[in-house]
Design a protein around this motif. Structure first.
Motif, PDB file in Angstrom:
ATOM      1  N   GLY A  29     -35.439 -25.646 -16.269  1.00 43.17           N
ATOM      2  CA  GLY A  29     -36.088 -24.701 -16.815  1.00 43.17           C
ATOM      3  C   GLY A  29     -35.164 -23.475 -17.008  1.00 43.17           C
ATOM      4  N   GLN A  30     -34.616 -23.149 -15.971  1.00 38.33           N
ATOM      5  CA  GLN A  30     -33.772 -21.809 -15.982  1.00 38.33           C
ATOM      6  C   GLN A  30     -32.756 -21.868 -16.949  1.00 38.33           C
ATOM      7  OE1 GLN A  30     -34.035 -19.034 -13.875  1.00 38.33           O
ATOM      8  NE2 GLN A  30     -36.108 -19.760 -13.505  1.00 38.33           N
ATOM      9  N   PHE A  51     -36.224 -15.493 -14.657  1.00 35.84           N
ATOM     10  CA  PHE A  51     -35.302 -15.440 -13.652  1.00 35.84           C
ATOM     11  C   PHE A  51     -35.603 -14.917 -12.341  1.00 35.84           C
ATOM     12  CE2 PHE A  51     -32.997 -14.885 -17.812  1.00 35.84           C
ATOM     13  CZ  PHE A  51     -32.938 -16.189 -18.065  1.00 35.84           C
ATOM     14  N   TYR A  70     -24.634 -15.745 -15.043  1.00 39.80           N
ATOM     15  CA  TYR A  70     -25.500 -14.759 -14.957  1.00 39.80           C
ATOM     16  C   TYR A  70     -27.058 -15.289 -14.248  1.00 39.80           C
ATOM     17  CZ  TYR A  70     -22.378 -11.941 -17.475  1.00 39.80           C
ATOM     18  OH  TYR A  70     -21.311 -11.333 -17.763  1.00 39.80           O
ATOM     19  N   VAL A  71     -27.302 -16.551 -14.583  1.00 45.39           N
ATOM     20  CA  VAL A  71     -28.775 -17.093 -14.299  1.00 45.39           C
ATOM     21  C   VAL A  71     -28.461 -18.159 -13.167  1.00 45.39           C
ATOM     22  CG1 VAL A  71     -30.657 -18.376 -15.187  1.00 45.39           C
ATOM     23  CG2 VAL A  71     -29.509 -16.523 -16.507  1.00 45.39           C
ATOM     24  N   ASP A  98     -32.758 -23.870 -19.910  1.00 47.85           N
ATOM     25  CA  ASP A  98     -33.412 -23.632 -20.868  1.00 47.85           C
ATOM     26  C   ASP A  98     -33.693 -22.283 -21.404  1.00 47.85           C
ATOM     27  OD1 ASP A  98     -33.358 -26.361 -21.039  1.00 47.85           O
ATOM     28  OD2 ASP A  98     -35.763 -26.843 -20.976  1.00 47.85           O
ATOM     29  N   ALA A  99     -34.337 -21.653 -20.242  1.00 46.24           N
ATOM     30  CA  ALA A  99     -34.742 -20.289 -20.680  1.00 46.24           C
ATOM     31  C   ALA A  99     -33.444 -19.476 -20.959  1.00 46.24           C
ATOM     32  CB  ALA A  99     -35.211 -19.519 -19.378  1.00 46.24           C
ATOM     33  N   ALA A 100     -32.180 -19.579 -20.405  1.00 46.63           N
ATOM     34  CA  ALA A 100     -31.075 -18.772 -20.670  1.00 46.63           C
ATOM     35  C   ALA A 100     -30.633 -19.127 -21.983  1.00 46.63           C
ATOM     36  CB  ALA A 100     -30.247 -19.002 -19.457  1.00 46.63           C
ATOM     37  N   ARG A 101     -30.541 -20.586 -22.433  1.00 50.31           N
ATOM     38  CA  ARG A 101     -29.899 -21.127 -23.549  1.00 50.31           C
ATOM     39  C   ARG A 101     -30.927 -20.616 -24.651  1.00 50.31           C
ATOM     40  NH1 ARG A 101     -25.873 -24.568 -23.450  1.00 50.31           N
ATOM     41  NH2 ARG A 101     -25.203 -23.471 -25.068  1.00 50.31           N
ATOM     42  N   ALA A 102     -32.281 -20.578 -24.407  1.00 52.25           N
ATOM     43  CA  ALA A 102     -33.226 -20.192 -25.685  1.00 52.25           C
ATOM     44  C   ALA A 102     -32.885 -18.648 -25.933  1.00 52.25           C
ATOM     45  CB  ALA A 102     -34.489 -20.323 -25.099  1.00 52.25           C
ATOM     46  N   LEU A 103     -32.309 -17.964 -24.962  1.00 54.42           N
ATOM     47  CA  LEU A 103     -32.244 -16.498 -25.307  1.00 54.42           C
ATOM     48  C   LEU A 103     -30.929 -16.488 -26.001  1.00 54.42           C
ATOM     49  CD1 LEU A 103     -33.566 -15.111 -22.000  1.00 54.42           C
ATOM     50  CD2 LEU A 103     -34.451 -14.304 -24.142  1.00 54.42           C
ATOM     51  N   ASN A 146     -35.489 -24.779 -31.711  1.00 54.04           N
ATOM     52  CA  ASN A 146     -34.231 -23.940 -31.369  1.00 54.04           C
ATOM     53  C   ASN A 146     -33.323 -24.912 -30.640  1.00 54.04           C
ATOM     54  OD1 ASN A 146     -35.496 -24.440 -28.642  1.00 54.04           O
ATOM     55  ND2 ASN A 146     -35.175 -22.430 -28.285  1.00 54.04           N
ATOM     56  N   HIS A 196     -34.385 -14.121  -9.607  1.00 52.09           N
ATOM     57  CA  HIS A 196     -33.223 -13.156  -8.908  1.00 52.09           C
ATOM     58  C   HIS A 196     -33.255 -11.877  -9.534  1.00 52.09           C
ATOM     59  CE1 HIS A 196     -31.074 -15.013 -12.123  1.00 52.09           C
ATOM     60  NE2 HIS A 196     -29.933 -14.011 -11.824  1.00 52.09           N
ATOM     61  N   HIS A 221     -28.121 -17.242 -24.564  1.00 54.86           N
ATOM     62  CA  HIS A 221     -26.454 -17.221 -23.550  1.00 54.86           C
ATOM     63  C   HIS A 221     -25.815 -18.553 -23.751  1.00 54.86           C
ATOM     64  CE1 HIS A 221     -27.369 -13.894 -20.798  1.00 54.86           C
ATOM     65  NE2 HIS A 221     -28.774 -14.143 -21.351  1.00 54.86           N
ATOM     66  N   VAL A 255     -25.838 -10.856 -24.238  1.00 53.67           N
ATOM     67  CA  VAL A 255     -25.512 -11.716 -25.298  1.00 53.67           C
ATOM     68  C   VAL A 255     -25.261 -10.812 -26.569  1.00 53.67           C
ATOM     69  CG1 VAL A 255     -26.554 -13.217 -26.838  1.00 53.67           C
ATOM     70  CG2 VAL A 255     -27.065 -13.581 -24.466  1.00 53.67           C
ATOM     71  N   GLN A 288     -28.477 -17.713  -8.349  1.00 53.47           N
ATOM     72  CA  GLN A 288     -29.580 -18.311  -7.839  1.00 53.47           C
ATOM     73  C   GLN A 288     -29.116 -19.728  -6.778  1.00 53.47           C
ATOM     74  OE1 GLN A 288     -33.512 -18.963  -9.910  1.00 53.47           O
ATOM     75  NE2 GLN A 288     -32.333 -18.367 -11.541  1.00 53.47           N
ATOM     76  N   ASN A 340     -40.340 -19.820 -16.596  1.00 53.71           N
ATOM     77  CA  ASN A 340     -39.107 -19.581 -16.353  1.00 53.71           C
ATOM     78  C   ASN A 340     -38.460 -18.343 -16.417  1.00 53.71           C
ATOM     79  OD1 ASN A 340     -39.397 -22.457 -16.300  1.00 53.71           O
ATOM     80  ND2 ASN A 340     -38.233 -22.822 -18.383  1.00 53.71           N
ATOM     81  N   TYR A 378     -23.092 -21.830 -22.388  1.00 60.01           N
ATOM     82  CA  TYR A 378     -23.478 -22.479 -21.124  1.00 60.01           C
ATOM     83  C   TYR A 378     -22.912 -21.676 -20.084  1.00 60.01           C
ATOM     84  CZ  TYR A 378     -22.809 -26.388 -17.929  1.00 60.01           C
ATOM     85  OH  TYR A 378     -22.827 -27.166 -16.894  1.00 60.01           O
ATOM     86  N   PHE A 380     -41.977 -20.314 -22.553  1.00 55.75           N
ATOM     87  CA  PHE A 380     -42.155 -21.776 -22.025  1.00 55.75           C
ATOM     88  C   PHE A 380     -43.576 -21.820 -21.287  1.00 55.75           C
ATOM     89  CE2 PHE A 380     -37.672 -20.902 -22.208  1.00 55.75           C
ATOM     90  CZ  PHE A 380     -37.140 -22.158 -22.643  1.00 55.75           C
TER      91      PHE A 380
END
Lengths: 252, 255
Positions: free
Chosen positions: A128-129, B103, A146-147, A131-136, B60, B105, A138, B119, A151, B101, A140, B97
């Protein structure tokens, strides 16, 4: 008995602290600390690179590192040290100092172990994390930096510290290839005294214990501080939810 | 780049043609043909396992497709391209989602401002200010410094929407945004989505909230077994579903 120990420390503290230095190479506790610090400082980034390689979708990156990790895990450290000690000069023809051989072996060995810890931390986060980063948008590696890694590494602090601690303890094996560390100095003292091995090696054990215990202690404090910051302290309900599980110190 | 279309090209943003996707032998999407106009709100509904989430995730490229094409503003999302290009495309498609999801931290304001900073290279101060404005918009200004673990599910999902909006995407995708929420929190998330729709955002929502579909959607896509069986404006879909499978689905919902 206590008096014997005090007497040994009084007579040999300089040898135990810095070895033969300045008449010979730096040794003793100073060298143990330098070797440990360098091993940890190098093994840590190496482990992250290994972990990322093992999770890579490119077989060319994944397979060699996977093989290396498997071999390293399956072979005793002492065996690796002896191999490097005898083989590297044979291959390179160069006179590599035993300190450097010990350092490289430790970095590869602990790097391989630590990479499994890091990999577990990354995998445990779930998709999930990422996915969320890629969807924004970022990349790989950006998502990792950063994500995911902040963690994963945080969650793995107890296991990472336990690997660091075992790295420090593994520096004692440098004794077999004459790395002039604290263990080496202690056995020199023992050879001179001949009659008090128990006392000499008790001092050695206490020093190692104090070093390893302090590291665990510092790590626990750092972890508690991060957890407190994340819990925010203002929200009691959430603080209870976000409170970290009590760290079961894995100090071996 | 696009074949014969029923909408003028300048009006369509997302267009799927002949999209097929399978996991091994299981075909998750079969020949999906559909398009979304600019400013349109589309609700995708269907029984569980019908391929709704898979469909929205292909838009996407969180999921790859086996054949067909999906274009976004005329650009083929599933064409071979450099990762940089794909990342740029993704940053222009907001995604929300089911499981938020966020973050964990990062504080709420950092959750929202991190991607614009990392980005898009927007200066941190500007991104922060923008994040605070977005938080205000979703009604959570007082939570800027909180961490996700301190928020309720509904609040987390509103932050997740703000986070997606921070990239200023022309299109927003919602993958069951209210399914993981306690019933009393569904309303606050839906009202944020409604206000977004009212502002003219192009939206694709996979959701089981039929009230939302009725009030907000311009069109409903009914999907089952990986196929779009019916697309219709909501009033028509809910009153007179044409496909027998859709009739059964709606009957089941009423029970």
């Amino acid at each position: 008995m206590i008096n014997d120990i005090i007497a040994i420390v009084r007579d040999y503290w300089l040898l135990l602290l810095i070895g033969q230095y300045p008449n010979g190479p730096l040794g003793g506790l100073a060298n143990t600390l330098i070797l440990s610090a360098l091993s940890i400082a190098l093994a840590f980034p190496v482990s992250i690179i290994f972990a990322l390689a093992r999770l890579s979708k490119w077989p060319l990156l994944r397979w060699p590192v996977t093989a290396l990790v498997y071999v390293t895990r399956g072979v005793p450290l002492l065996m690796l040290i002896l191999w490097c000690y005898f083989l590297i000069p044979l291959w390179t023809g160069a006179d590599v100092p035993s300190f450097v051989i010990m350092l490289t072996t430790l970095v590869v060995y602990q790097g391989a172990f630590l990479s499994e810890v890091v990999r577990a931390g990354i995998v445990a986060l779930g998709p999930g994390q990422m996915d969320a980063a890629r969807a924004l948008g970022h990349s790989y590696l950006g998502a990792m930096r950063y994500v995911i890694l902040p963690q994963a590494l945080y969650n793995m602090i107890p296991s990472i510290i336990s690997t660091f601690v075992s790295t420090i303890k593994d520096t004692t094996l440098g004794y077999v290839i004459n790395v002039p560390d604290l263990t080496f100095a202690a056995s020199q003292v023992n050879n001179q005294l001949l009659t008090q091995p128990f006392q000499v090696f008790l001092i050695l054990a206490i020093v190692y214990y104090v070093i390893c215990w302090s590291l665990t202690h510092v790590a626990n404090r750092v972890e508690r501080r991060i957890a407190r910051r994340r819990a925010g302290l203002s929200n009691i309900r959430a603080a209870a939810v976000a409170a970290p599980p009590k760290i079961i110190s894995e100090q071996p | 780049m696009t074949a014969s279309v029923s909408l003028p090209q300048e009006l369509q943003t997302v267009r799927l043609s002949q999209v097929c996707k399978s996991y091994g032998d299981y075909q998750a999407l079969k020949d999906i043909d559909a398009e979304v106009a600019r400013g349109e709100v589309v609700v995708i509904c269907g029984p569980s396992g019908s391929g709704k989430s898979t469909l929205i995730r292909t838009i996407n490229r969180l999921e790859e497709i086996n054949s067909g094409s999906i274009t976004f503003d005329g650009q083929n999302i599933h064409a071979p391209m450099r990762m940089k290009e794909l990342n740029l495309l993704r940053s222009r498609i907001g995604f929300v989602f089911q499981s938020f999801n966020l973050f964990p931290h990062l504080s709420v304001v950092d959750n929202i401002s991190m991607s614009p900073i990392r980005v898009k290279g927007i200066p941190a101060a500007v991104a922060h200010e923008k994040a605070l404005a977005l938080l205000d918009r979703v009604g959570l200004s007082e939570k800027a410094e909180a961490y996700p673990a301190q928020l309720s599910g509904g609040q987390q999902q509103r932050v997740a929407i703000a986070r997606a909006l921070a990239m200023e995407p022309p299109v927003m995708l919602f993958d069951e945004p209210t399914s993981a929420l306690d019933p009393e929190m569904v309303g606050e998330v839906l009202s944020v989505m409604k206000s977004l729709a009212a502002e003219g955002m192009t939206m694709l929502c996979v959701t089981h909230e039929m009230g939302f579909a009725r009030d907000v959607a311009d069109r409903v896509w009914f999907i089952d077994a990986g196929q779009i069986l019916e697309t219709a404006p909501p009033e028509e879909f809910f009153k007179n579903p044409r496909h027998p499978r859709a009739q059964r689905f709606l009957a089941d919902l009423r029970h």
